[in-house]
Design a protein around this motif. Structure first.
Motif, PDB file in Angstrom:
ATOM      1  N   MET B   1     -19.623  21.335-101.169  1.00  0.00           N
ATOM      2  CA  MET B   1     -20.950  21.113-101.731  1.00  0.00           C
ATOM      3  C   MET B   1     -21.127  21.956-103.001  1.00  0.00           C
ATOM      4  SD  MET B   1     -24.634  21.691 -99.860  1.00  0.00           S
ATOM      5  CE  MET B   1     -24.644  23.479 -99.981  1.00  0.00           C
ATOM      6  N   LYS B   3     -23.179  24.072-105.614  1.00  0.00           N
ATOM      7  CA  LYS B   3     -24.399  24.858-105.419  1.00  0.00           C
ATOM      8  C   LYS B   3     -25.484  24.421-106.396  1.00  0.00           C
ATOM      9  CE  LYS B   3     -21.752  28.663-103.667  1.00  0.00           C
ATOM     10  NZ  LYS B   3     -21.261  30.033-103.849  1.00  0.00           N
ATOM     11  N   GLN B   4     -26.686  24.279-105.869  1.00  0.00           N
ATOM     12  CA  GLN B   4     -27.800  23.858-106.698  1.00  0.00           C
ATOM     13  C   GLN B   4     -28.494  25.069-107.278  1.00  0.00           C
ATOM     14  OE1 GLN B   4     -29.917  21.377-103.806  1.00  0.00           O
ATOM     15  NE2 GLN B   4     -29.356  19.656-105.122  1.00  0.00           N
ATOM     16  N   ILE B   5     -28.736  25.024-108.548  1.00  0.00           N
ATOM     17  CA  ILE B   5     -29.344  26.162-109.219  1.00  0.00           C
ATOM     18  C   ILE B   5     -30.815  26.286-108.811  1.00  0.00           C
ATOM     19  CG2 ILE B   5     -30.041  24.953-111.322  1.00  0.00           C
ATOM     20  CD1 ILE B   5     -28.944  27.394-112.875  1.00  0.00           C
ATOM     21  N   THR B   6     -31.265  27.500-108.577  1.00  0.00           N
ATOM     22  CA  THR B   6     -32.652  27.774-108.182  1.00  0.00           C
ATOM     23  C   THR B   6     -33.437  28.384-109.336  1.00  0.00           C
ATOM     24  OG1 THR B   6     -31.960  28.128-105.905  1.00  0.00           O
ATOM     25  CG2 THR B   6     -34.090  29.042-106.531  1.00  0.00           C
ATOM     26  N   LYS B   7     -32.841  29.368-109.999  1.00  0.00           N
ATOM     27  CA  LYS B   7     -33.515  30.045-111.107  1.00  0.00           C
ATOM     28  C   LYS B   7     -32.812  29.690-112.406  1.00  0.00           C
ATOM     29  CE  LYS B   7     -32.513  34.137-109.646  1.00  0.00           C
ATOM     30  NZ  LYS B   7     -31.764  33.648-108.493  1.00  0.00           N
ATOM     31  N   LEU B   9     -32.367  30.994-115.990  1.00  0.00           N
ATOM     32  CA  LEU B   9     -32.596  32.249-116.705  1.00  0.00           C
ATOM     33  C   LEU B   9     -32.242  32.105-118.171  1.00  0.00           C
ATOM     34  CD1 LEU B   9     -30.904  34.705-114.149  1.00  0.00           C
ATOM     35  CD2 LEU B   9     -33.319  34.075-114.299  1.00  0.00           C
ATOM     36  N   TYR B  85     -38.214  28.744-112.108  1.00  0.00           N
ATOM     37  CA  TYR B  85     -37.661  28.372-110.803  1.00  0.00           C
ATOM     38  C   TYR B  85     -37.764  26.876-110.575  1.00  0.00           C
ATOM     39  CZ  TYR B  85     -37.689  33.179-108.984  1.00  0.00           C
ATOM     40  OH  TYR B  85     -37.445  34.511-108.765  1.00  0.00           O
ATOM     41  N   ARG B  89     -37.335  24.373-102.186  1.00  0.00           N
ATOM     42  CA  ARG B  89     -37.794  24.438-100.803  1.00  0.00           C
ATOM     43  C   ARG B  89     -39.195  23.847-100.667  1.00  0.00           C
ATOM     44  NH1 ARG B  89     -35.309  27.580 -97.167  1.00  0.00           N
ATOM     45  NH2 ARG B  89     -37.340  28.112 -96.321  1.00  0.00           N
ATOM     46  N   LYS B  92     -38.914  20.064-100.703  1.00  0.00           N
ATOM     47  CA  LYS B  92     -38.456  19.584 -99.402  1.00  0.00           C
ATOM     48  C   LYS B  92     -39.607  19.582 -98.397  1.00  0.00           C
ATOM     49  CE  LYS B  92     -33.835  20.399 -97.565  1.00  0.00           C
ATOM     50  NZ  LYS B  92     -32.929  21.518 -97.205  1.00  0.00           N
ATOM     51  N   GLU B 379     -41.335  29.434-100.871  1.00  0.00           N
ATOM     52  CA  GLU B 379     -40.717  30.060-102.039  1.00  0.00           C
ATOM     53  C   GLU B 379     -40.703  31.585-101.945  1.00  0.00           C
ATOM     54  OE1 GLU B 379     -39.271  28.302-104.610  1.00  0.00           O
ATOM     55  OE2 GLU B 379     -39.587  26.548-103.338  1.00  0.00           O
TER      56      GLU B 379
END
Lengths: 453, 453
Positions: B1, B3-7, B9, B85, B89, B92, B379
């Protein structure tokens, strides 16, 4: 003028994917924990009533690297990698040739480093089919972190909060409530142990040792419930090594490496999380780096305690750990750094102090609040009183550099912000902060009653 | 899988070096401010008693880009660029096809976006030889930001804090004290205006309008002292555009662009700072982007007020601004989003609402706390009650997307954290939060008394 970098950032793709386990590299491992009843070394089965298998494995593992599950990394990415700051304005204010860096763990939504271990602990328990976690909290940092982690993984959470903190720090309790936790003032009437104490002493203000006893009892009695601890144990410290691993990568980005690494130290998880990846370099590669644990002089476990077997809690329910201790019955003065008010310390940290790999220094309350205020005025962030011990130690070392004209590199971890500790700062500003000079008699009093093994 | 970026920057080298001035691109400029005495358009000389020359220039400038001084950038780098961000979550939890991004300004050491303008305001005053700044604060976010900025540049700072907040939010006051500010509960006996009010009504709980009057009087009477305002004015909004400029760069990094941009709106600086760089794209490049100002239904300036000349304060000391207003004597109910309790709004925002470039929506207290709690549980971050209005609006839009099956891109700014607003959350958890349904009579009552020009 070329712009000077202030924050050294890592991308999410540069976040460590493995924790570092110092047990692989220690010259001497700590003596094993003993069963509180038999006083024989405990086995995995003794722990399985309150901990999931994966954490028990990590507790005794001697593998150098342990993979961070992707589900844990996903949550870590809400705030990790955390920033490393060059404290340029503080350096200027101190007029020191030293370069001061600080790793800032207050960016976690819990406001402290505690979430680094709360998340994997909640995850492994979830994987094991556990429905609820029980824990203790003193000042509340750990209770907040575990509450958040449980919410993230859909677990219930029960927090036994030391009664005096429950009353004095209602905001920390509110945060736990926002995240859906049940919070009881400890001693509570929820447990046998709590009821017994309340019967004898209805006004008991509680202590971390009592709250641990309550949480452990709760977990042991309910098959769907496990216990979670926020410091001291090996698996907790393992999870915190993301701090130091990131810091090392970040310093490499600016071609620097610390001469001195500093962390505040209560149970040891923040200090060890910061220092152990550098201890690796010292132990394996012979790097010349000083590792300093900064503790309160009101609870001087490493600087004045004794390396010995002792209980982790007051009631004697936990295994006996081989650690520096002031004795389980030592009641530390009510200092504002509640997170550092613990009679014992991590066995791993203790062993490395004993073996001369790590040193320890103790600081008084006035000194740490002065340091924290100077830091805030220059760097903007108000440190948690616990973290202020590291700030104070870093400033002391930077001033030694100034005296000696040495441009050393100092790294410390600012483990959390102080936004929920403002009443303590108010007392400081009103000159109502007290320093506790414990006499040698007070300190040795409880050391005479350590359990015989 | 993968990885999905969250932040998302930005490096410090990617931080904007210029602010965006929307006055260069507006189809219609707001009518000019009028002198409170003569009711004629004010000139620079009318403002020089309380503002430094550079800020007066910025107030009326029609240059599209204005350089950010290096000294200001140096302080910005303590926390900027701030993270963007992806709220994976939350998406979802809402089960929405919408992509939700939030720009988080709570990473500033002041805990909110306010520091973006406090720093340049302190800087320009310092350059002008000013020794002290006087200001008002309601809930305290602005007072904290200006206190920090003054400390950074070695200026003294006097804060007139609305008395009811002074009493109810002692921790915000403690933060200002840590940074060395003098804080007075307003109405105070430090000013003519305060003394007059106290004489007539010793128990007056204060208001933002009264506190502004006190701070302006203090500044006008002392040659070494200037006044600083935390919102509403053009130069304040200019400084806040770093938020939207960064957000645009960050969205480009993930090849996305918002269909909807949301900010909470009191005086307008956070909303405008977020939205104006996108308004540029709408006005200049014809981009199809909705810009939504989220305000409290208890103080519905943009949704129910009137576009008209009105005073910025209660005493009528300030120039008359052409803005949406509920009337200077409108006393908003005591909602927890103290930063949004202002009778007026930025003239720039007001004009763009009037011209149909910006839309506005109002939200009640129960709704915004429900939204904030859902956000926190997913979050991790607990939003300030002000910022919770933007969260609530974003969730509403995301649910509209779900209904319609549309994968829109929603961007909002989380202007600050709620760690100093926990008593409000406690009330919410205890079901003690009230919704205020203002009748049309209540709202139009003060609109009849607007000043005649």
């Amino acid at each position: 003028m070329s712009k000077q970098i202030t924050k050294i950032l890592l991308n999410e793709s540069e976040m460590p994917t493995r924790w570092y386990n110092i047990q692989a590299d220690m010259p001497n491992l700590p003596k094993p924990p003993l069963h509180p009843g038999t006083r024989k070394p405990i086995g995995p089965q003794d722990l399985s009533a309150i901990f999931p298998d994966e954490l028990i494995k990590q507790e005794v593992s001697q593998e150098r690297w342990i993979d961070i599950p992707e589900e844990v990394q996903e949550i870590y990415r809400l705030w990790r990698p955390s920033p490393l700051y060059r404290a340029r304005r503080l350096e200027k204010a101190l007029d020191t040739p030293a370069r001061i860096y600080y790793k800032y763990e207050g960016v976690s939504p819990a406001g402290s480093h505690k979430l680094n271990t709360a998340v994997p602990q909640a995850y492994y328990n979830k994987m094991q089919g556990i429905k609820r976690l029980a824990t203790e909290t003193g000042a509340g940092q750990w209770g907040i972190a575990l509450s958040q982690a449980c919410t993230f993984f859909g677990l219930a959470c029960t927090v036994y909060m030391v009664k005096i903190s429950y009353q004095q720090k209602p905001y920390r309790r509110t945060v736990m409530n926002i995240f859906g936790s049940e919070v009881f003032a400890s001693p509570s009437n929820q447990t046998e142990c709590g009821r017994k104490i309340l019967e004898q002493d209805p006004g008991n203000p509680g202590s971390l040792g009592i709250a641990i006893s309550e949480a452990v009892e709760d977990a042991a009695l309910h098959p769907d419930t496990n216990y979670a601890l926020g410091s001291v144990l090996n698996h907790v410290i393992l999870h915190q090594t993301v701090i130091g691993l990131e810091a090392k990568e970040q310093m490499a980005k600016v071609n620097d490496y610390p001469d001195i690494v500093i962390g505040c130290c209560g149970g040891g998880s923040n200090f060890a999380g910061t220092a152990f990846p550098f201890a690796h370099d010292k132990l394996v590669d012979g790097k010349n780096v000083r590792l300093i644990a900064a503790e309160p002089s009101a609870c001087p476990t490493l600087t004045k305690g004794k390396l010995s077997y002792d209980f982790g809690d007051v009631s004697g329910l936990t295994p006996l750990l081989y650690m520096y201790t002031l004795g389980k019955d030592f009641m530390p003065p009510g200092i504002h750094a509640g997170g550092l008010r613990y009679h014992g310390d991590s066995p791993l940290v203790s062993q490395l102090v004993h073996d001369g790999i790590i040193e320890a220094k103790a600081f008084g309350q006035t000194a740490i609040f002065n340091a924290a205020t100077l830091f805030a005025k220059n760097e903007g962030i108000i440190p948690a009183p616990e973290s202020a011990h590291a700030v104070c130690c870093a400033i002391e070392e930077a001033l030694i550099c100034k005296e000696a004209g040495e441009a050393k590199t100092i790294l410390f971890t600012l483990s959390g912000h102080g936004l929920l500790d403002l009443p303590s700062y108010e007392k400081f500003l009103d000159n109502k902060i007290q320093d506790y000079n414990l006499s040698d008699e007070e300190i040795t009093k409880y050391l005479k009653n350590l359990p015989q093994v």
